[in-house]
Design a protein around this motif. Structure first.
Motif, short mmCIF file in Angstrom:
data_model
loop_
_atom_site.label_atom_id
_atom_site.label_comp_id
_atom_site.label_asym_id
_atom_site.label_seq_id
_atom_site.Cartn_x
_atom_site.Cartn_y
_atom_site.Cartn_z
N ARG A 96 0.88 -1.18 0.00
CA ARG A 96 0.00 0.00 0.00
C ARG A 96 0.90 1.21 0.00
NH1 ARG A 96 -5.59 -1.14 2.85
NH2 ARG A 96 -5.68 -3.36 2.40
N ALA A 97 0.73 2.03 -1.02
CA ALA A 97 1.58 3.22 -1.19
C ALA A 97 3.05 2.83 -1.19
CB ALA A 97 1.27 4.26 -0.12
N GLY A 98 3.37 1.67 -1.77
CA GLY A 98 4.75 1.23 -1.91
C GLY A 98 5.38 0.64 -0.67
N ALA A 99 4.56 0.31 0.34
CA ALA A 99 5.12 -0.21 1.59
C ALA A 99 4.28 -1.38 2.11
CB ALA A 99 5.18 0.89 2.65
N LEU A 100 4.92 -2.23 2.89
CA LEU A 100 4.28 -3.35 3.57
C LEU A 100 4.30 -3.08 5.06
CD1 LEU A 100 6.27 -6.24 1.85
CD2 LEU A 100 4.07 -5.31 1.13
N THR A 101 3.18 -3.20 5.70
CA THR A 101 3.13 -3.07 7.16
C THR A 101 2.71 -4.40 7.75
OG1 THR A 101 2.63 -0.72 7.05
CG2 THR A 101 2.09 -1.85 9.11
N VAL A 102 3.49 -4.87 8.70
CA VAL A 102 3.20 -6.14 9.37
C VAL A 102 3.15 -5.87 10.87
CG1 VAL A 102 4.03 -8.46 9.85
CG2 VAL A 102 4.29 -7.50 7.57
N HIS A 103 2.02 -6.23 11.48
CA HIS A 103 1.86 -6.15 12.93
C HIS A 103 2.21 -7.52 13.51
CE1 HIS A 103 -0.07 -2.22 12.71
NE2 HIS A 103 -0.65 -2.68 11.61
N PHE A 104 2.99 -7.52 14.55
CA PHE A 104 3.39 -8.77 15.20
C PHE A 104 2.32 -9.17 16.21
CE2 PHE A 104 7.57 -6.79 14.08
CZ PHE A 104 7.82 -7.63 13.02
N ARG A 105 1.23 -9.72 15.68
CA ARG A 105 0.10 -10.13 16.50
C ARG A 105 -0.71 -11.19 15.76
NH1 ARG A 105 -3.29 -4.62 15.41
NH2 ARG A 105 -3.97 -5.17 13.32
N SER A 106 -1.60 -11.81 16.48
CA SER A 106 -2.53 -12.78 15.90
C SER A 106 -3.93 -12.21 15.96
CB SER A 106 -2.50 -14.09 16.68
OG SER A 106 -1.25 -14.70 16.57
N LEU A 107 -4.69 -12.44 14.92
CA LEU A 107 -6.09 -12.04 14.85
C LEU A 107 -6.94 -13.27 14.61
CD1 LEU A 107 -5.85 -8.99 12.43
CD2 LEU A 107 -6.64 -8.89 14.77
N TRP A 108 -8.05 -13.38 15.29
CA TRP A 108 -8.98 -14.45 15.01
C TRP A 108 -10.38 -14.00 15.42
CZ3 TRP A 108 -6.15 -14.26 19.40
CH2 TRP A 108 -6.79 -14.52 20.60
N ALA A 109 -11.35 -14.67 14.84
CA ALA A 109 -12.74 -14.35 15.15
C ALA A 109 -13.47 -15.62 15.57
CB ALA A 109 -13.42 -13.73 13.94
N ASP A 110 -14.38 -15.45 16.49
CA ASP A 110 -15.27 -16.54 16.89
C ASP A 110 -16.64 -15.94 17.19
OD1 ASP A 110 -15.08 -15.36 19.43
OD2 ASP A 110 -13.75 -16.91 20.23
N ARG A 111 -17.50 -16.69 17.82
CA ARG A 111 -18.85 -16.20 18.05
C ARG A 111 -18.90 -15.04 19.04
NH1 ARG A 111 -21.42 -18.95 22.61
NH2 ARG A 111 -19.89 -20.37 23.53
N HIS A 112 -17.79 -14.80 19.73
CA HIS A 112 -17.72 -13.69 20.69
C HIS A 112 -17.12 -12.43 20.07
CE1 HIS A 112 -18.94 -16.40 23.85
NE2 HIS A 112 -17.96 -17.23 23.52
N GLY A 113 -16.76 -12.48 18.79
CA GLY A 113 -16.21 -11.31 18.12
C GLY A 113 -14.80 -11.54 17.61
N THR A 114 -14.14 -10.44 17.31
CA THR A 114 -12.77 -10.47 16.80
C THR A 114 -11.80 -10.25 17.96
OG1 THR A 114 -13.52 -9.59 14.69
CG2 THR A 114 -11.17 -9.42 15.16
N HIS A 115 -10.73 -11.02 17.97
CA HIS A 115 -9.76 -10.97 19.06
C HIS A 115 -8.36 -10.76 18.51
CE1 HIS A 115 -12.99 -12.80 21.44
NE2 HIS A 115 -13.14 -13.63 20.42
N THR A 116 -7.52 -10.12 19.30
CA THR A 116 -6.11 -9.97 18.94
C THR A 116 -5.26 -10.34 20.15
OG1 THR A 116 -5.98 -7.65 19.64
CG2 THR A 116 -6.58 -8.06 17.35
N SER A 117 -4.08 -10.84 19.85
CA SER A 117 -3.11 -11.08 20.91
C SER A 117 -1.72 -10.84 20.33
CB SER A 117 -3.23 -12.49 21.49
OG SER A 117 -2.88 -13.45 20.52
N PRO A 118 -0.84 -10.26 21.12
CA PRO A 118 0.52 -10.00 20.61
C PRO A 118 1.25 -11.31 20.34
CG PRO A 118 0.38 -9.47 22.95
CD PRO A 118 -1.01 -9.84 22.50
#
Length: 131
Positions: free
Chosen positions: A52-74
């Motif tokens: 995007r705009a010539g760059a890659l951004t990577v966040h060092f985290r995990s994302l997942w979704a379940d019936r309780h919503g979207t979750h993140t953890s480092p």
């Protein structure tokens, strides 16, 4: 499918540089593959990122979704030696050690339109596995 393509491209990149590739039996491990060469094992987590705009951004985290919503953890950086980022726009793989960075990294894969150079991490410097 994007994640599978990223893993395949990183696998091919490692194989081309003489590494043996090992895959975990479970899909719940912190890493996607292990590269082995000259007596050294490297645990690799693979990310697929479009530029995007010539760059890659990577966040060092995990994302997942379940019936309780979207979750993140480092990311537990002690469980991964290298994050490999496959970019379909450049058809290239970029390698970073997450332990050397904060919560994220932005990699410039195309020159900035304003020619900014200070503080820029160039993708060309990340095309091989870090020592």
């Amino acid at each position: 499918e994007k994640g599978d393509l990223g893993v395949a491209k990183v696998h091919a990149d490692f194989a081309g540089s003489g590494h043996a590739i090992l895959f975990p039996v479970t899909e719940h491990s912190a890493f996607d593959l292990v590269a082995y060469k000259a007596g050294a094992f490297v645990r690799v987590q693979v990310k697929y990122r479009s530029a995007r705009a010539g760059a890659l951004t990577v966040h060092f985290r995990s994302l997942w979704a379940d019936r309780h919503g979207t979750h993140t953890s480092p990311m537990d950086k002690s469980e991964v030696d290298v994050v490999a980022i496959y970019c379909p726009d450049t058809d290239g793989c970029y390698y970073v050690r997450p332990s050397e960075h904060g919560q994220s990294i932005t990699i410039r894969v195309l020159p900035a339109r304003n020619n900014q150079a200070r503080g820029v991490i160039h993708g060309s410097a990340l095309r091989t596995l870090p020592e």
